[in-house]
Scaffold this active site. Sequence first.
Site, PDB file in Angstrom:
ATOM      1  N   THR A 145       0.889  -1.200   0.149  1.00 32.07           N
ATOM      2  CA  THR A 145      -0.041  -0.029   0.015  1.00 32.07           C
ATOM      3  C   THR A 145       0.986   1.192   0.080  1.00 32.07           C
ATOM      4  O   THR A 145       1.922   1.043   0.445  1.00 32.07           O
ATOM      5  CB  THR A 145      -0.803   0.023   1.280  1.00 32.07           C
ATOM      6  OG1 THR A 145      -1.662  -1.177   1.509  1.00 32.07           O
ATOM      7  CG2 THR A 145      -1.518   1.195   1.567  1.00 32.07           C
ATOM      8  N   VAL A 147     -12.914  -4.587   2.519  1.00 35.40           N
ATOM      9  CA  VAL A 147     -12.545  -3.659   2.692  1.00 35.40           C
ATOM     10  C   VAL A 147     -11.518  -3.500   3.801  1.00 35.40           C
ATOM     11  O   VAL A 147     -11.733  -3.915   4.892  1.00 35.40           O
ATOM     12  CB  VAL A 147     -13.498  -2.415   3.009  1.00 35.40           C
ATOM     13  CG1 VAL A 147     -13.056  -1.086   3.366  1.00 35.40           C
ATOM     14  CG2 VAL A 147     -14.618  -2.245   1.884  1.00 35.40           C
ATOM     15  N   GLY A 148     -10.354  -3.010   3.537  1.00 30.56           N
ATOM     16  CA  GLY A 148      -9.301  -2.854   4.570  1.00 30.56           C
ATOM     17  C   GLY A 148      -9.293  -1.679   5.289  1.00 30.56           C
ATOM     18  O   GLY A 148     -10.070  -0.672   5.259  1.00 30.56           O
ATOM     19  N   GLY A 199      -0.001  -2.743   5.768  1.00 28.63           N
ATOM     20  CA  GLY A 199       0.000  -3.963   6.461  1.00 28.63           C
ATOM     21  C   GLY A 199      -1.358  -4.713   6.574  1.00 28.63           C
ATOM     22  O   GLY A 199      -2.252  -4.214   5.834  1.00 28.63           O
ATOM     23  N   GLY A 208      -4.669  -4.965   7.572  1.00 33.27           N
ATOM     24  CA  GLY A 208      -5.510  -3.906   7.582  1.00 33.27           C
ATOM     25  C   GLY A 208      -6.655  -4.261   8.958  1.00 33.27           C
ATOM     26  O   GLY A 208      -7.021  -3.436   9.513  1.00 33.27           O
TER      27      GLY A 208
END
Length: 359
Positions: free
Chosen positions: A204, A233-234, A256, A258
């Site tokens: 990310t 969804v993170g 990392g 989430g």
Amino acid sequence: MRLSRRELLRTTAAVAALAQTGQAQGKEGGRPVAISSANGLRAVELALRRMQEGADPLDAAVAGVNLVEDDPADMTVGYGGVPNEEGVVQFDACVMHGPSGRAGAVAALEGVKNPTKVAKLVMETTDHVLLVGPGARHFATVNGFGNENLLTEKARKVWLFWKQNLSDKDKWLEPEPDRYPPEVKEFIEQFGWDDFRRPQSGGTIHLSAVDTRGDLAGCTSTSGLFFKMPGRVGDSPIIGAGCFTDNEVGSAGGTGRGEANILVSGGHLIVEFMRQGKHPREACLMTLERIARTTREKRLLFANGRPKFDISFYALDKAGRYGSAVMYAFSTIGKRRQFAVADASGARKEDCAFLFERR
Ligand code: ASP
């Protein structure tokens, strides 16, 4: 097994000691400053230059992150990102603007390689903070964003290989090791085979920026955990987890696992620790320590009680002090974890402080 009391005390003492010594991180050179995950070296460089030219810190942060979103070689962000378990690329992103106290985010967005641009439009042109899935896609369409195919050939081959290796109870056959496509070999070299088999890993970009006046902004963008479930969804689009900015204090974000970050509201917690006067690096370490202490599910812990996953945090405060810390000093393939920073001394990578040296 949970972390023993002795181990916890040792961890807490380590947090304090590291914060005092400065843990081999460079000199802080005053404002403006941009900090990001290690994949953002060019991003912090551009963000800094934009701020030196007088740009708003969020415009500068988004411009920097867009470089990484556009780069097909980065398989964790934007174009070229690893898809979900159905082979579909879905992005999560958010922005937060200190001076106005506003934020915008999109989750599970398809077909737009710069989700941060859409997130910024959510912030600027709607009464909402977060749009997801088809709603986010519709919002992007009406704002003139086309529907691009963002699955590169490399990402498709990696996904197909994962699918073929997933189970011996389905009709997909595993390729023999001497028939692995070169793209797959390259991917395994970069991320490690274990992470590839168990899709816990990803990548990310988070970027936080403070300009000459002390105005702050933050921005996070990701294609999420590799082979995630469709619609997962993170932390990246969750304001207070993947990113949080308070113009009176500082800005922070994470990369990392989430799920672990969401459970402690990591971005917000770091900013609150900075509000109490902690150095950004210490605030990041304290938040990692909170995660290590509150992770209780056995499947997520090694036999020694330490988390099985990685999380990295990045933060800076209004004065321009910055810091980053990670759960483990080394990645699963043995690389020392670093972050990118740009200030008056230029753009560079520095070693992250860490909670644990080894797993
Ligand atoms: N934090 C991202 C997510 O959970 C992935 C990552 O940074 O590796 O979606």
